[in-house]
Design an enzyme around this catalytic site. Sequence first.
Site, PDB file in Angstrom:
ATOM      1  CB  CYS A   1      -0.869   0.026   1.237  1.00  8.24           C
ATOM      2  SG  CYS A   1      -1.821  -1.469   1.474  1.00  8.24           S
TER       3      CYS A   1
ATOM      4  NE  ARG B   1       4.683   1.729  -1.055  1.00  7.18           N
ATOM      5  CZ  ARG B   1       5.544   1.914  -0.068  1.00  7.18           C
ATOM      6  NH1 ARG B   1       6.609   2.655  -0.273  1.00  7.18           N
ATOM      7  NH2 ARG B   1       5.356   1.376   1.105  1.00  7.18           N
TER       8      ARG B   1
ATOM      9  CD1 TRP C   1      -0.329  -5.724  -3.718  1.00  6.13           C
ATOM     10  CD2 TRP C   1      -0.150  -6.612  -1.674  1.00  6.13           C
ATOM     11  NE1 TRP C   1       0.177  -6.991  -3.846  1.00  6.13           N
ATOM     12  CE2 TRP C   1       0.303  -7.561  -2.610  1.00  6.13           C
ATOM     13  CE3 TRP C   1      -0.123  -6.957  -0.323  1.00  6.13           C
ATOM     14  CZ2 TRP C   1       0.770  -8.820  -2.256  1.00  6.13           C
ATOM     15  CZ3 TRP C   1       0.336  -8.215   0.046  1.00  6.13           C
ATOM     16  CH2 TRP C   1       0.778  -9.126  -0.924  1.00  6.13           C
TER      17      TRP C   1
ATOM     18  CG  ASN D   1       0.677   2.141   3.689  1.00 13.73           C
ATOM     19  OD1 ASN D   1      -0.391   2.225   3.100  1.00 13.73           O
ATOM     20  ND2 ASN D   1       1.788   2.717   3.249  1.00 13.73           N
ATOM     21  N   GLY D   2      -0.054  -1.443   6.286  1.00 18.60           N
ATOM     22  CA  GLY D   2       0.335  -2.385   7.336  1.00 18.60           C
ATOM     23  C   GLY D   2      -0.832  -3.253   7.757  1.00 18.60           C
TER      24      GLY D   2
ATOM     25  CD  GLU E   1      17.147 -12.821  -8.861  1.00 22.22           C
ATOM     26  OE1 GLU E   1      16.642 -13.442  -7.916  1.00 22.22           O
ATOM     27  OE2 GLU E   1      16.764 -11.697  -9.205  1.00 22.22           O
TER      28      GLU E   1
ATOM     29  CE  LYS F   1      13.709 -10.868 -10.686  1.00 23.03           C
ATOM     30  NZ  LYS F   1      14.502 -10.464  -9.532  1.00 23.03           N
TER      31      LYS F   1
ATOM     32  CD  GLU G   1       9.842 -11.168  -9.640  1.00 23.88           C
ATOM     33  OE1 GLU G   1       9.184 -10.638  -8.749  1.00 23.88           O
ATOM     34  OE2 GLU G   1      11.087 -11.167  -9.636  1.00 23.88           O
TER      35      GLU G   1
ATOM     36  CG  HIS H   1      19.819 -37.188  -7.881  1.00 28.05           C
ATOM     37  ND1 HIS H   1      20.239 -38.466  -7.592  1.00 28.05           N
ATOM     38  CD2 HIS H   1      20.944 -36.469  -8.137  1.00 28.05           C
ATOM     39  CE1 HIS H   1      21.563 -38.515  -7.625  1.00 28.05           C
ATOM     40  NE2 HIS H   1      22.012 -37.309  -7.971  1.00 28.05           N
TER      41      HIS H   1
ATOM     42  CE  LYS I   1      11.298  -2.698  -5.904  1.00 24.81           C
ATOM     43  NZ  LYS I   1      12.011  -3.779  -6.613  1.00 24.81           N
TER      44      LYS I   1
HETATM   45  C1  F6R Z   1      11.821 -10.417  -6.731  1.00 25.76           C
HETATM   46  C2  F6R Z   1      11.767  -9.486  -5.629  1.00 25.76           C
HETATM   47  C3  F6R Z   1      11.466 -10.014  -4.276  1.00 25.76           C
HETATM   48  C4  F6R Z   1      12.276  -9.254  -3.216  1.00 25.76           C
HETATM   49  C5  F6R Z   1      11.844  -9.691  -1.812  1.00 25.76           C
HETATM   50  C6  F6R Z   1      12.689  -9.047  -0.738  1.00 25.76           C
HETATM   51  O1  F6R Z   1      12.147  -9.766  -7.913  1.00 25.76           O
HETATM   52  O2  F6R Z   1      11.931  -8.319  -5.803  1.00 25.76           O
HETATM   53  O3  F6R Z   1      11.688 -11.384  -4.188  1.00 25.76           O
HETATM   54  O4  F6R Z   1      13.630  -9.507  -3.423  1.00 25.76           O
HETATM   55  O5  F6R Z   1      10.507  -9.353  -1.606  1.00 25.76           O
HETATM   56  O6  F6R Z   1      12.609  -7.665  -0.808  1.00 25.76           O
HETATM   57  P1  F6R Z   1      13.699  -6.741  -0.129  1.00 25.76           P
HETATM   58  O7  F6R Z   1      14.976  -6.961  -0.842  1.00 25.76           O
HETATM   59  O8  F6R Z   1      13.157  -5.350  -0.287  1.00 25.76           O
HETATM   60  O9  F6R Z   1      13.779  -7.174   1.306  1.00 25.76           O
END
Ligand code: F6R
Length: 615
Positions: A2, A27, A73, A100-101, A488, A492, A495, A511, A610
């Site tokens: 949010c 976000r 969100w 927020n929260g 990673e 990517k 997501e 395996h 985000k």
């Molecule tokens: C994936 C991504 C998330 C963040 C995770 C941790 O692209 O962005 O997996 O890496 O939510 O976020 P931070 O680094 O802000 O603690």
Amino acid sequence: MCGIIGAIANVDIVPVLLKGLSRLEYRGYDSAGLVVVNDGLQRLRTTGRVSELGKLVIQQKACGLAGIAHTRWATHGEPSERNAHPHLSGEKSRIAVVHNGIIENHEAIRIRLKAKGFKFTSDTDTEVIAHLIAFKLQEEKDLFKAVCLSLAELQGAYAIAVMEEAHPERIVVARNGAPLLIGVGKNGNFVASDSSALLQSTRNIIYLEEGDVAELHSHNYRIVNCLHNQLGDIVERTIHESHLSSDAVELGPYAHFMQKEIFEQPSAVANTLEMVFNAQSISPNLFGNEAENIFSRVKNILIIACGTSYHAGLVARYWIESVAKMPCNVEIASEYRYRDSIADPNTLVVGISQSGETADTLAALNHAKKLGHHYSLAICNVPESALIRQTSLRFLTRAGPEIGVASTKAFTTQLASLLLLTVTLAKIHHLLSKDEERHIIGALRHLPVALQIALQVESQVKIWAKSFAKKRHALFLGRGVHYPIAMEGALKLKEISYIHAEAYAAGELKHGPLALVDNEMPVVAIAPNDQLLGKLKSNLQEVHARGGELYVFADVDAQIIESKNLHVIRLAEHTGLLSPILHTIPLQLLAYYVALERGTDVDKPRNLAKAVTVE
Ligand code: F6R
């Protein structure tokens, strides 16, 4: 997650609210809304984008001198208009709240307030705050006091902004566990959850601290801290000048923030390593004044993080164990925080986070402290974040604001910082000769150029993306320090393109996962020319022999020859220790161009946010 923006001034503030909300869009959100005082409270809400809210503003001629706005969100209650913020309460003089929260004890308060006759119109925890404040206002009459008394009953982490219909000359805001800042302007005052939302109005920022409650008027404000006292004592908070450039939060010539951020990596890494470039040797002080003392005492490392940041930690484990010769554990924060692990006072606990607000990472670091860990280090991209304030040592990645939900430049700058940490530990523990140190500094100086060169694979990756986009699943393979890079790459891809992707250590293939391989299952492999290349080639043969289609990112000198169903893109340089950083680039580009082909919302993938400020 949010986002909050609020404004109070002597001119119409609706354009400020809309611009602020659009800057908070990155976000992640599923509905948006605002309230202004315009001959009574005027509330507009939509499950569409902020641009839809802008259309409602025009249709309904919304304007006012004070208002609060929100992007939601969903956590409690589905994404819908009735659950969108602001939430209202009260009859004679209504109040409006954005939040927020999460309020953890919302159910108990809801039952109590329902018994007192309050009618709930949403499924949110936020509505509880609105009714609770309205209830306190019946006795207290003063909104500021009513807010302070209400907060004393709330459990959880939150940031809120509140307005009252009868007193439109003030906005009351509070922070407890979620970021909130005040913008001090010449012709008005502002509140936001993120400084980028305020850039159009002011650069003078006050970062509220835990327990702060503030009252904003158009020409003044006051802040009290209610952490130890329900009604709080007045506190002074420093006004900081924000140096965030508006270019940093605008798209410029790029189609998406993710694309912009992928291409910003050479400069982001250069900024992060700037202090090393200008030095002849690596100083432990880069991590804080106490670093030399603490680093010389520690005997092992514990890394805690989530998602992409966790993958950075996994790469660092290989570096720390092989170069600094220290045992290193890497833990997923949401798991670690609930595990009764054994604390060792000689451990350095390293929290890695782009945002510095990830609830699980913050809680896991607290848990580590409670278990008896003394030494902690934050590697973080946001200087004013909670994480930075929580640790004894800190290192700021200087990637600049990362707007795309999929983390890119934050990851490579985290890796650069973790390599620096590795080398610093090795140096302090006398495991690095002067020559080796000079060699590593030279390699780090070259890294931005090497990244620039790695980005040149873009046009080849674009071609692969066309056939890749038609698939429903994909496997990613890597070995050694490149296994987390495969993880990673898979993260990517899933997501942002919504293609199901999993990463395996290539040696694990036979395996189990080899059973999945057929011509519908593309297999992406990372093939640097390191000591495991021979082993990896055998694993690739296993896939090829079973009709799998291989997409291999190899080093220029890895000697993997293209053939039917075996496609190869070569990175121009072979960079040893830095190789995982460079091999990240083509995987980011692959995810980006596959997502473009599939027409997904690259910067705001569905269901994701985000900064994950809730558990
Ligand atoms: C994936 C991504 C998330 C963040 C995770 C941790 O692209 O962005 O997996 O890496 O939510 O976020 P931070 O680094 O802000 O603690």
